[in-house]
Design an enzyme around this catalytic site. Structure first.
Site: not given
Ligand code: 5GP
Ligand code: ZN
Length: 113
Positions: A31-32, A86, A92-93, A99, A101
Site C-alpha cells: 500500500d502506498i 472496505n 472507507g472504500q 481489494h 488489505h
Molecule cells: P480502500 O480505502 O479503497 O479500502 O483502499 C485503497 C487503498 O489503496 C488505500 O489504502 C490507499 O493507500 C491505496 N492506494 C491508493 N492509490 C495507490 C497507489 O497508487 N499505489 C498503491 N500502492 N496504493 C494505493
C-alpha cells in the site's frame, strides 16, 4: 480493464507499485500509504468493483486472495494480521476495484474506527 480505474492501471503496469506476488489471476503490492508496518493489498486482475461483483466463476480467485494473503504475510514474517475489505464509501472504500488489505506488525485495536 475498467477505464479510469486506478487498480486496473496497476494491473496494466501503468502505475508502478512494489509487487510482492503476481500470477495470472491476482497481484499483491504494498500500500502506498501504509497504516501498519506490514500493509499490502491483493487484487484480482479482473475488474470487480467490490464483493457484490463476485460471481460464482470468480470464487476461485476470491479464495486465492485469502490464501495468498496468508502466504505473503508469512513470507514477510507476519503470522498475525488483520484482513480488511472496505465495501462502499461509508466503510472507507476509496478505490472501486475489489481489494483485500493485509495489515500486521503492530497491535490492533477493536472495534475499528
Ligand atoms: P480502500 O480505502 O479503497 O479500502 O483502499 C485503497 C487503498 O489503496 C488505500 O489504502 C490507499 O493507500 C491505496 N492506494 C491508493 N492509490 C495507490 C497507489 O497508487 N499505489 C498503491 N500502492 N496504493 C494505493
Ligand atoms: Zn479496476
Amino acid at each position: 480493464m475498467s477505464e479510469n480505474c486506478l487498480f486496473c492501471k496497476i494491473v496494466e503496469g501503468e502505475i508502478p507499485v512494489t509487487i510482492l506476488y503476481e500470477d495470472e489471476d491476482i497481484i499483491a503490492f504494498n500500500d502506498i500509504n501504509p497504516q501498519a508496518p506490514i500493509h499490502f493489498l491483493l487484487i484480482p486482475k479482473k475488474h470487480l468493483s467490490g464483493p457484490e461483483d463476485v460471481a460464482i466463476e470468480d470464487e476461485r480467485v476470491a479464495g486465492k486472495l485469502m490464501r495468498m494473503g496468508n502466504e505473503i504475510a508469512l513470507q514477510e514474517g507476519c503470522s498475525q494480521y488483520r484482513v480488511v475489505v472496505n465495501n462502499g464509501p461509508q466503510a472507507g472504500q476509496t478505490v472501486f476495484h475489489l481489494h483485500m488489505h493485509i495489515l500486521g506488525g503492530r497491535d490492533m485495536s477493536w472495534p475499528p474506527g
